[in-house]
Design an enzyme around this catalytic site. Structure first.
Site, PDB file in Angstrom:
ATOM      1  N   SER A 122       4.626  -9.418  -5.815  1.00  0.00           N
ATOM      2  CA  SER A 122       3.957  -8.122  -5.790  1.00  0.00           C
ATOM      3  C   SER A 122       4.983  -7.046  -5.473  1.00  0.00           C
ATOM      4  O   SER A 122       6.050  -7.318  -4.915  1.00  0.00           O
ATOM      5  CB  SER A 122       2.854  -8.129  -4.718  1.00  0.00           C
ATOM      6  OG  SER A 122       2.332  -6.837  -4.501  1.00  0.00           O
ATOM      7  N   TYR A 136      -0.789  -9.664   3.420  1.00  0.00           N
ATOM      8  CA  TYR A 136      -0.478  -9.840   1.996  1.00  0.00           C
ATOM      9  C   TYR A 136       0.987  -9.493   1.740  1.00  0.00           C
ATOM     10  O   TYR A 136       1.705 -10.248   1.080  1.00  0.00           O
ATOM     11  CB  TYR A 136      -1.387  -8.940   1.159  1.00  0.00           C
ATOM     12  CG  TYR A 136      -1.226  -9.127  -0.329  1.00  0.00           C
ATOM     13  CD1 TYR A 136      -1.881 -10.158  -0.992  1.00  0.00           C
ATOM     14  CD2 TYR A 136      -0.454  -8.248  -1.080  1.00  0.00           C
ATOM     15  CE1 TYR A 136      -1.755 -10.324  -2.360  1.00  0.00           C
ATOM     16  CE2 TYR A 136      -0.314  -8.406  -2.455  1.00  0.00           C
ATOM     17  CZ  TYR A 136      -0.970  -9.442  -3.087  1.00  0.00           C
ATOM     18  OH  TYR A 136      -0.837  -9.597  -4.441  1.00  0.00           O
TER      19      TYR A 136
END
Length: 223
Positions: A122, A136
């Protein structure tokens, strides 16, 4: 990714906890003239992952490309809004799950003399991204480093690894972001864009390791 790789002539093994959903995708691919098969898998079950890797390798005599794509997030993303059970689940899936899948695939690729591992990290795995959240972001930074370690240690076995660092991708995970406007989804990176990118990585000269690719939506003015 499954559909795009199948269109390019790859035999595709789809693995997920939601077996019914991936079985439908596999059936669609086969109906369109491709080759696909669904395999039940929970990345958090290490023995199950190892068994599934053996079954997948036996299906088409090896695994040439791994798309390591499982991931979780939570609405509780800040230090002042910790949900430990949800944060633990993110760490278990995004880090431990990735380790399980990598470890199960490595012997198959080593025996074949090489392969490509493509990990969906990401933007939050490359830069601090408050909107993505604390657990995350931490998990995706770890995944990016896992990918780098594979290039450092497994290149001698012909194994290459790439971490993809996309900004917002229009998937159900993004739509669950607190405060995200679904009307903006069309302006984000599309799943098809990530599929094309992964296929390009898989087709790269086997003497080249693309360590990481960072991409983001164009920040256009909105009315």
């Amino acid at each position: 990714m499954a559909r795009r790789f199948a269109q390019a002539g790859y035999a595709v093994a789809l693995s997920a906890r939601g077996h019914d959903q991936i079985a439908k995708i596999a059936a669609q691919i086969n109906a369109d003239g491709g080759q696909a098969k669904a395999f039940a898998l929970d990345v958090n079950d290490r023995e199950f992952v190892e068994e599934s890797a053996r079954k997948i390798a036996g299906w088409r005599n090896g695994i040439s490309v791994l798309c390591n794509n499982a991931g979780l997030n939570t609405p509780h993303r800040r230090w002042d809004d910790i949900d430990f059970a949800e944060w633990d689940a993110i760490i278990d899936t995004n880090i431990k799950g990735a380790i399980n899948v990598i470890a199960a695939t490595l012997p198959v690729m080593r025996a074949a003399g090489g392969g490509v591992m493509i990990h969906t990290s990401s933007w939050a795995g490359r830069f601090n991204a408050p909107a993505a959240g604390v657990p995350y972001g931490a998990s995706k930074h770890a995944l990016s480093d896992l990918s780098a370690s594979l290039n450092a240690e497994e290149g001698k076995n012909g194994i290459r690894s790439t971490a993809l660092h996309p900004g917002e991708v229009a998937t159900p995970l993004l739509l669950k972001r607190p405060g995200f406007d679904p009307a903006l989804a069309a302006m984000m990176i599309q799943p098809e864009d990530m599929a094309d990118l992964a296929l390009s990585v898989a087709r790269m000269n086997p003497n080249i390791a693309i360590h990481e690719i960072t991409l983001a939506p164009v920040r256009r003015a909105t009315n």
